[in-house]
Structure formats: C-alpha cells, structure tokens
Design an enzyme around this catalytic site. Structure first.
Site, short mmCIF file in Angstrom:
data_model
loop_
_atom_site.label_atom_id
_atom_site.label_comp_id
_atom_site.label_asym_id
_atom_site.label_seq_id
_atom_site.Cartn_x
_atom_site.Cartn_y
_atom_site.Cartn_z
N ASP A 12 0.81 -1.21 0.00
CA ASP A 12 0.00 0.00 0.00
C ASP A 12 0.85 1.27 0.00
OD1 ASP A 12 0.89 -0.92 2.51
OD2 ASP A 12 -0.38 0.57 3.50
N GLU A 13 0.20 2.35 -0.30
CA GLU A 13 0.71 3.70 -0.10
C GLU A 13 2.12 3.93 -0.64
OE1 GLU A 13 -1.84 5.16 3.73
OE2 GLU A 13 0.08 4.23 4.17
N ASN A 14 2.28 3.60 -1.88
CA ASN A 14 3.53 3.91 -2.58
C ASN A 14 3.37 5.27 -3.24
OD1 ASN A 14 5.58 4.14 -4.41
ND2 ASN A 14 5.05 2.29 -5.58
#
Lengths: 685, 685
Positions: free
Chosen positions: B323-325
């Site tokens: 997640d959340e790259n």
C-alpha cells in the site's frame, strides 16, 4: 515557599522535618524512598522542567546506562505530558547543550558489594548525576525521578545535593514461581519495581514440590513432567537475566535440595528416597519426598544438572535451599539407614550435611559459591558461603560470630500479610546488636520473600507492593531513618509511582471487585473491603478450606489488601478525637462511621446477586453495627453522656461478634471502635 | 422468573426479545456476543453449578482441547469462587461421572474455512458440547462461559440448545507493532480477547517505516539496526504462534513491500531507490523510502528473507502489504526511469505490478499464498490470492466480480476512534449487494485494524476493546443480527468479562487518571473524561502537535475512551425526557446535569496542581456552563416556561464555545443539550 529554611545539610532529612510544623511537612518534605544517606537542600528556585529538557552521558557509559537514561526520559515525559526532543539516548545522539549530565567512571559488575553510590546535584540551570559505576547512576536516576515536583509555575526539581550509597550490599526479593507459576511479564514488572526502590537481588525460587520451572536440556523430564507445561524456556531465563542486569539487579537461582523435591521425583523417581511413583504436589505444607543422599546417581544427576544451570545463570552465587527436611522418607528407607550406620552418620541433620558437602563440591567445580537456608549451617563450611536466615536473627548472629556471611529474611515474609511497619522495624543489625563491627560486616542485608502458595499473577503485585518498598528502605537507608508515620506517607507516594512500571497492585483491586460483584457498582463492596485484611501468618492455611494450586484465588480475601490504609487512618482519627473531640478531624471520623453505618444496605442486594460474596455477608452487617456503636460512643464522649449498662453490654457483644474472621478476612476497625467505647465509658460524668 | 416464556426456538434471540417488555429484557435475555446462529431456550431450571462440577473429553481430543477445557474450568472457578475437584484436565484424568462432556470428531486445521461449528446442549443434569473439530469446541467453550448466570439460588447455566457456526471464515484483528512496539504479553492477552469473541486471524503488521520487529537470521541488520532493540526473537515469534494456535487463531505476518520500507533501508540502504543513508522514521504519515524494484539484489534479498520467514510462520497466507507507494523516490531515480522505458513499463502502478509478480514467484516457491492491500490488485493474479481492502468495499466488490477472494478492513479502522455502532453497521456484504451468491462466497470476512501511531502498550487494549467485539459479532453472527441497543447492552457485559483475560482496557483508565492528577482524588477528573472522546479519524495527527514514536501518550486524550458510554446514556435520557418529562429517567438526567454543574469547582484545584491537565481547563469550565444551560432548558421544558431572548442567545453561545476541541478531545454531550434547548424553545407557551 517554606523550603528556604532547609538551606543546610541534613542527614536523613525527614527525621528533622518531624520537628517542623505540619504545614512545612506536607508541602516541602521530599518524597524519596529509600531515603538517601545525605541530602543538602539548597536555597534556590530549583530546576524548572520544560519541553527543552535533554540528557547527555559522559565518561565510560555503556548500553545499560544509555537505555536507563532513555527509560527515565520516557517516564518523565509520561508523567508530565512534555514532548522532549530526544528519541533514544545514545553515544551518537548526545546533545551539545544538555540540561542533565550523567557522568560515570566505569561499568559496574553484578557482584556482592559493587559500588552503587552516586551524587545528584540539581541547580537552577543544570542537573548533574555522578557515580563511580553505571549501576550507581541507575540508582541516582530513580532518585531523580522521585524528586519531580509541582508548584503553581509548573514542574520542577528542587535544588539539592544528594550523596547516597546503600547501607547493605544485598537487598533482595524472593519470588516463588513453583507454587504458582509467574509469567515472564510478572517477573519483569517486579524487576522494574525493585529497581525503582534500589533493590539489587532477585532470588528466583524455581523448583519445589509443586513445580519445576526451568527448561533443562540435561534432564528434560524435569520440565516436561514436573511443570504442567508452565516453565521458563532457556531463552526466557536469559531474557529475564538480561532484563535484570539492565537494571543493576543480580539474579540468584534457587534449586531447593534435598527436600521440597516432589517435582524432581515425578520426573526422575530414581532420585528419591521412597520407591515412587510420585505425582506433582497440589497442596501446601512440608512434604515427605526427598532425594536419596546415599546413591551415587543422585550426585551424578546433580553434577550434570548444576553444570548446565551454572552456565545458564551467570551470578557467582547459587542458592541450594536445604530447608524443611522432615526426614520421613529417610527414616523409612532401609538402605539409607544402613548407609548412616556404615558411615557413622548419627542423625538426619548429619546426613544432610554430608549431602551438602557433596553439593558444595559440585558447585565449586562449576565456579559457584553456595547460599542456603539456615539449616545448611555447620562450622566446617568455607568462608565464602552465605547463610540465608528464615528462622530468625539468632541464627544469623551465630553464623556471623563464627565467621560466616548471612542475609536475613525472617521478618521480611511478605506472604504472611503483616503491615509495612512490622517489616520496617525489622533491622538486620538491630541497634542493640551484640556483634562486633567486624562481625556486623558479615551481615550482607536481607530479602523480602514472596512465597507463592496464595498468590497468582493477578494478586502477586499487591502482596509485594508497596510493602516491599519499606523493606527496601530498611536495607538501603541509614539505621536512624525509622519514623513510621513518615515512612507511610512516602510509601503511598511510591506505591502510586510504581504503577507507571506496569505493576498491578492498585489497578487489579477494582478489577477483582468488579468480578466479585459480577460487574455491578463496586462502591459498596469497596467500602467494605477497604477495611478488612486477610487473616495473618499461616491462619489462612489452617482454617477449614483446603487450598490447592488450582483453587480460585479470586475471593474477597484475595482482593483485600494486606494492610488497610483506611483502618490505619481511622485509628489515627480516633486517637485525635479522644485527645480533642473538637478537632477538625472529628468530622472525618464521623463521616467514615456514617458511611459504614449505611454501607450494608447497599452491599446486601449486591451480595444477593453474587454468591461468591455470601461468605462476608454477616461481616458486612457487623460493620454496620460497629459503626452504630462507634457513633454512639462518639456522641457520648463528646457530651460526657452516660452510656446505659444495656448500651455497654450491647457494644461489647457487637465488638466480640465482629472479631470472628469470615471468608478468611478480618475487620480492622474493631480495636479503634473499642477504644472509642472505652473512652466514652471512662469519660462519663 | 420470566424465562419460561422462552420455551421455543428463536433465531437470533435478541431480535425477538426487543418486542418483549423491558423487564423481561433485562432479567432474562442472554448476554452472548457474538450471537449464535440458532438458540433454543428450553423450559427448565437449567444446569446448577456447584463445587462438584467436572469435565470429560470424548473423541479425538488433543492437547489443545485439554488445555482449553482446563482454562475454561479456571475461569469458571475464578468467577464463582467455587473449588472444583479437577486440576489439569488430561486424557488420564477424565472423570467417570462428568457433568460436562466435550465431544469432537477430529483435530481442526488452521486454514481458511476450517469447520468451527459446535452444538452446546445444557439440561438440568448435563452439559454437552459437540463439535466436528476441536476448534469448534473452543468456540463453544467461550459460549458456555458467557452463559454463566445467577439467580437467588446461586450460579446456573440456562437450559439451551445452541447450534452455531460463523457467517464468515476470516475474522481478524491487525495489530501494528512497528509504529509502537508491543511486548509479547500485549499480544497474548489480545489473542485471548480475540478467542473470547471467536475471532480467528491475528494479522501481525511486523515491519514499517518506524521499525522492523522480527529477529532475522538471514539479514540480521534488519532487527539489529531497524528496531531500536525492540523486536521479537524467533523464539518469541514461535511462542506467540503456538499461543494463537492453542486458541484456534491463525497468525498472518505482514511484511509491507515495496513502500513503508524505511526500517529495512536503515539496515540495508542498497535495497533503496534513493542513495541513503536512511534513519529510522520517528514521525507518522506516508514516507518516500521504497525498495528498488529494478535491482536484482532486491529479489535476491527478498528470496532469502521470505525463505526464512516462510519457515518461521506456518500459515499458508503471507501478507505483503503493497500500500501507499507515493512513487517519489522512483520518479527521481534515473536508473529506475531508464528501466521503465527499456521494459515498456508505463507508470509506477505498473512498476509495482512487476515487483509484485516477482514477489509472488518467491512466495509461491516457498509454498505461500499472497495477500495484500487493495493496491496489489490487477487482473492477472492467480485465483488463490486475497485482496485486503482498506480503501473501500467498491474495490472488494470489483475483485470478487473478477474472481478474487477479498477481506474488508475499510470501516473497521478502530484506530480512527469511531463508535462501536459505526463498525457494527459495516457489513462486508451489505443487504443490497450487487454480488451474485457465487461472488459473495469470495468475500471471506474482515479485519479490525489497530494501527499503531497513537497507541502504546498502556492504551492499546482500550483502543481495541470492547469495540472489536462488535466487529467480531458482525463477522460471526447472522446478517439479521443488527439491533444497535442490544449490541451495546451485550458489549458492556463482554467488555467486563474480557478483564479476566488480563486485558487492561478498563483498569488502565483509572491508572492513567491517577497519573494525570498526580495521585490526587480522580473522581472529578473521571466525571470530566467520562464525557469526552478523542477527536476522530485523522484529526489528531493534523492538529498543531507533531507526534513522534517517542511522544508521551499519557494525556487526557489518551486516557479518554473512544466512545463515551455516559454521553450515550445521557443522550437517551434526553430523548426519554423530551418524550415524557415525568418519566422516572428524568431524575437521572437532572442528577447528571447537577454533577456536571458542580464538577469544575472540584477539578479546578486538581488542574492547578497538574500542569499536564491545563489543556482541558477551559473545556471543564464549558461543561459546567453546558450543564447550567441544560438544567435551565429542563426546567423550562417541564413547565412550558418561556426562555428569554438573552437566555437563548447565551445558550447558543455556550453550545458554540463548547464545540471547540481542546487537548484533542471533544465534549460529547453538546448535541443532546442542544436538543434540550431546542425542545424547550419549541415547547414554550
């Protein structure tokens, strides 16, 4: 601020303070426990704490001290809500303009008598903590945290110079994990509690009739069959030893031999003096199973065993127990009797001495020194063994006179539910000692003992704390520090501070009351349990209930604190009232009595819904009658009114009836109410 | 007793009970959570519990079930104070005349979809628990404990036949131990809490920017440099996995890649997309450091890493985060940009897909199936991967439609401090779902997520419990079980029962208040904190304070519960009062208002001595004004009295002023007081 009057050196500061007016006492006296050897209070504002606070280390600091300083910073931040700039204090992160400097000369060793002294200097601009060893610095950090103060301007540390060092080098706490196993976190939080009051020896009672609690590679059936699955793995043992070492605490393992050995014999019956098979002991008391000291296998077994354990536990001392051998299985074993005859061993005591000498050889081979209970004492032992006295100070005096070192636990049996002052008055070297100065040096200190029959992981903290802090003070502070009232005042403060370390002695009280009321309002039950205490000494084990290791320890007697502070306060109020019935404290007295007068009516419906509470129902009713009696006496005393013969008889009956323990607790307000009644009678016109 | 009226089968019993008079509801309804699939209440006395109670196992029982039965016996003994005869329940110790029989057909496997059903039959003479697997029996034992009841004759279990099985096979709790490390005992007691409400997946978020928490033999710098010394040893990991397995709980490790990777890159900067060096992240939020998906070293590293971890963690599923790259370090790395051009990789999402495919190959090689957050979804993945939705149920629906399994966490973010009912209403498959029955089967369940930014070992339990029990019910019980009031009633009971497992969500509240008041009487502070809640969602992180991993989480906002039950109760009382001003509840309403009216005068002197409390001083004053306003409205409404324009304006000003959060908490009684004022205005003669 009254503190300006303290601009001079005081030894054992509170002694002096007792001569000051009460106002000065409550607003300015320091809440240190144990009391340091020397406190100089400086005429200054003190050091103001703000969010800019930072710490640097100087000198031969190691990871232990950096970690301890970081923990100190977190605790300070936790109490004050201040956001300090430092994350982890490390050699790299040392700030250039620190407000606190910690300076040590060398890394301390975890051995008896290591230097634990420190000097803490607090001025308006700077805090300086100096110590020969990092262990001394650890002790100083605890003092520093205890000094945190508040006034109308915010948080500050009073300006002081403290020079401190312990009176005794051995200040221990024994935890028995055999009778009831204690998980790793119980041990850890109690090690934190010990460190907070500067104790330095954790005596780990690891094996007894009810369980063998260490993973053993050389004799794996010990933990496999002797523990019900409740034992510490080798990794956990190492984890706890490291945790203790990080707090400057030595870990002394105890493997009690040759008696208290049922759990060993369950695993290896061939070690026993009776044929077996054995099963794990579930009850309490002195039991027969004992190792056979006449078989060579016993020594082969113990040689291999101690070889492994000597490597696992790094301390130079090893505790071999040696207590409470009732000799029954020796007396009835023909082979043993023959061995005694063949070897001119006159009695069981001599046979145990023979055994101990063989054990001593083994320990010596593995580089360990021996410590054992009173019973191991006999005059041919080497000079570096330590006698651990559970039976009394006489034994200690005797062995000191014969050149042996000793530590005291008699009088520090916290499992016997005595008040803190009882332990506090118990000095390892009383003022009237007959020992010479040289002999006195052999008294190394003492250990509080948390025997495990009647405690579980839920209640153990409340049986250890806060009373053990009073013992810690007895073992650290000067002998002249012995004011009971001031000890209790500081004990309350320390007790509250111990919560920040995760200790559950306060918070589990309400939890247990919630369970007892089945989650009803606990107020009325609390009012009641606040004024009872568990029966003392060994009474609880001698009454009708047969306790086992799997009995419920969740009843009123388990929730009740060892020492009712409410009853203590009430007793003081009674004394003050009798002295002067118009003193302001008399309102507090009658308020308490009125609460108790009405409490039963609130508690009764709760009891009706909680069968577990039925055992204290009549005692709750007795509290009401006691309160009525007390109020009658208060009114009579105040107005010099005559009590009728009937009233007096009724009062006596109420007092008598209330004395009977029920549910193994006793009401602690009977004596002061009796005092009120007697005062009223003698005060009649 | 009214319970005789329940002599018939009810599905989802409480639904029915809502139609019964209130008396029956409070005295006879069952306090089960989660509610079973089917309850038949039998017209009978029920099973009377006494000190003769004993348990026997029948069928293919293993150590897990014997241990669980023993734990059940201890808990029952602890609650009732009854001394049961059995010590450890083992195959050998099975009594011949047991009062409870547990019968299972086989040992359950810890895999998705294992049979967890059970049937519990309680008659006057016997308790019978039958289950296909021992895991099902474990679930039944928890139901049995929840059934313990009391009447005037003592403890009993109501006569019932319960047939139960979960609605969803995946009922999880995520604990983030990277942002704040959680010691072993925190995990253990939460596993016990999970088991008590029949949850079966512990999702262990083990690595993130702020810390790498597992001892790693293949790449030891990960824990040595990436954890500040706070990590689980391999032995501890195994200990926790075994502890979970003993409770029928699977352990899914999460190693978040390629983003959230700072702690990895501190140890091995050569893995990173920027040159480094990196230092451990101390703040919160989405950060730039990310692994370089274009270097072969990255895959060699992860191959070796996952080989070790695949052996350490036995579950078939492995969570890779994903997640959340934010892509920043990819965008600014020339080598990566060139790689994308050379390989026709159009954007960062595609680059991450490339990375994920390589990771999937590695996991597959080591026999593991992949689970990851929404972002990993793309339509060429194999059919046995699982999509873990944190962004919303739309993503879940989409992947289910395309043939992929999914679990829901959106709506179960317990770190966002929403009320239990918010989570309770959040159904993984809403009634109006567009999914076919086949597609619905791909929705495996959900997970509550305890993200770790704002919790410590002191507060985490209060952020997880009791609200997570409502989520557990949503995932276990029938969809039709959705009565909010009844859920809250049972939630309170379960919350209290969770204490017996060592959870600290109730008891640490008072502890934190004691610290905040510096050990003064906490009553006034408690009255205040009882009616505030922390600000919701991400507001706390967006306000003026910059939080770090070492900030103090000991302030009022941390002590305050996520959901004020007092405010909830007050709101109900207001509604009842407006409905009928003469209802008995109106006394409770005015009592509360009077307490709040006077509270500030008690709290003010405490705040003066506790600088950490100053941030809520004006809010405490606001509570007083709110109470005055509420009392004015109550009196006016009751007597149809006219409020003056000045009074109305003043009331509006008071309400407006009180709405402002301070110290990052908000008062939860404003809306009902506003309601009172509006009612009074509209009710004027």
């Amino acid at each position: 601020m009254e503190k300006n009057i303290f601009g001079f050196i005081v030894f054992c500061a509170f002694l002096l303070m007792q001569n000051l007016p009460i106002l000065a006492l409550t607003t300015t006296s320091l809440d240190l426990m144990p009391v340091p050897q020397e406190i100089k209070v400086i005429n200054s504002e003190g050091f103001r704490l703000d969010a800019g606070f930072s710490v640097a280390l100087d000198g031969y600091a190691d990871a232990r001290l950096y970690k301890a300083a970081t923990r100190m910073l977190r605790r300070l931040s936790g109490r004050t809500g201040l956001f300090f700039p430092q994350d982890y204090i490390t050699a790299k992160s040392n700030p250039t303009m620190p407000q606190m400097i910690i300076k040590t000369s060398r890394i301390g060793d975890l051995v008896v008598g290591e230097d634990e002294s420190y000097q803490l200097t607090i001025t308006e601009n700077q805090v300086t903590l100096k110590a020969e060893t990092d262990i001394g610095a650890l002790r100083g950090l605890e003092t520093f945290l205890q000094l945190l103060s508040v006034d109308e301007k915010g948080y500050y540390f009073p300006a002081v110079v403290i020079n401190d060092a312990p009176r005794f080098p051995w200040r221990g706490l024994l935890i028995d994990v055999s009778r009831h196993f204690m998980p790793v976190e119980v041990i850890k939080r109690n090690l934190d509690g010990m460190a907070a009051v500067k104790m330095n020896v954790f005596h780990w009672h690891l094996a007894d009739d009810q369980g063998f609690r260490v993973e053993c590679q050389s004799w794996p059936k010990l933990h496999e069959l002797g523990s019900d699955g409740f034992y510490y793995t080798r990794a956990q043992i190492k984890e706890i030893i490291a945790y203790a070492a990080n707090r400057g605490i030595r870990v002394i393992p105890e493997f009690d031999v040759p008696a208290h050995a049922t759990s060993w014999l369950v695993a290896y019956p061939e070690l026993g003096s009776a044929p077996g098979p054995y099963s794990l002991e579930r009850r309490w008391g002195i039991k027969d199973p004992i190792m056979d000291p006449t078989k060579e296998f016993t020594y082969e077994f113990l040689d291999k065993f101690f070889a492994e354990m000597a490597a696992l536990f790094p301390d130079e001392y090893f505790h071999i127990g040696g207590d409470e051998n009732n000799g029954n299985h020796w007396n009835t074993n023909d082979h043993i009797q023959q061995f005694m005859k063949d070897n001119n061993i006159p009695d069981n005591h001599a046979l145990q001495t023979y055994f101990n000498k063989r054990i001593l050889q083994i320990l010596t081979k593995y580089g360990k020194k021996m410590i054992g209970w009173d019973e191991i004492f006999q005059p041919t032992l080497p000079a570096d063994i330590i006698i651990h006295s559970w039976r009394g100070s006489e034994a200690l005096v005797k062995s000191a006179q014969q050149g042996y070192m000793g530590i005291l636990s008699n009088g520090y049996y916290i499992d016997l539910i005595q008040p803190a002052e009882y332990h506090y008055r118990n000095d390892p070297i009383p003022e009237n000692t007959s020992l010479t100065e040289e002999e006195q040096k052999r008294i190394l200190g003492g250990e509080a003992t948390s025997w495990g029959e009647l405690v579980t992981y839920e209640t153990i903290d409340s049986r250890i704390w806060p009373r053990t802090a009073a013992i810690a003070e007895r073992l650290w502070s000067p002998q002249s520090c012995n004011g009971i009232e001031d000890m209790y005042r500081r004990l309350e403060v320390v007790s509250f501070q111990l919560e920040e370390l995760g200790l559950t002695h306060i918070k589990n009280y309400d939890m247990m009351l919630r369970r007892l009321t089945n989650n009803h309002n606990i107020a009325a039950l609390k009012t009641f349990v606040d004024v009872v205490e568990p029966v003392k000494r060994y009474e609880r084990l001698l009454q009708e209930i047969t306790y086992t290791s799997y009995s419920p320890y969740t009843r009123v007697v388990d929730a009740a604190r060892p020492e009712s502070m409410t009853a203590r306060r009430f007793s003081q109020l009674v004394d003050q009232f009798i002295e002067n019935p118009k003193a302001p404290a008399s309102h507090e007295l009658t308020d308490l009595l009125k609460i108790w007068e009405n409490n039963h009516s609130f508690l009764k419906p709760i009891i009706a819904k909680s069968p577990v509470l039925q055992e204290i129902e009549t005692m709750s009713a007795d509290l009401q009658e006691l309160a009525e009696t007390g109020l009658l006496a208060v009114r009579a005393y105040r107005k010099h009114k005559r009590l009728s013969r009937k009233q007096i008889e009724s009062a006596r009956a109420v007092l008598e009836k209330a004395k009977k323990p029920r549910g193994q607790v006793e009401l602690m307000v009977i004596a002061p109410i009796e005092k009120l009644v007697l005062a009223a009678i003698s005060n009649q016109k």
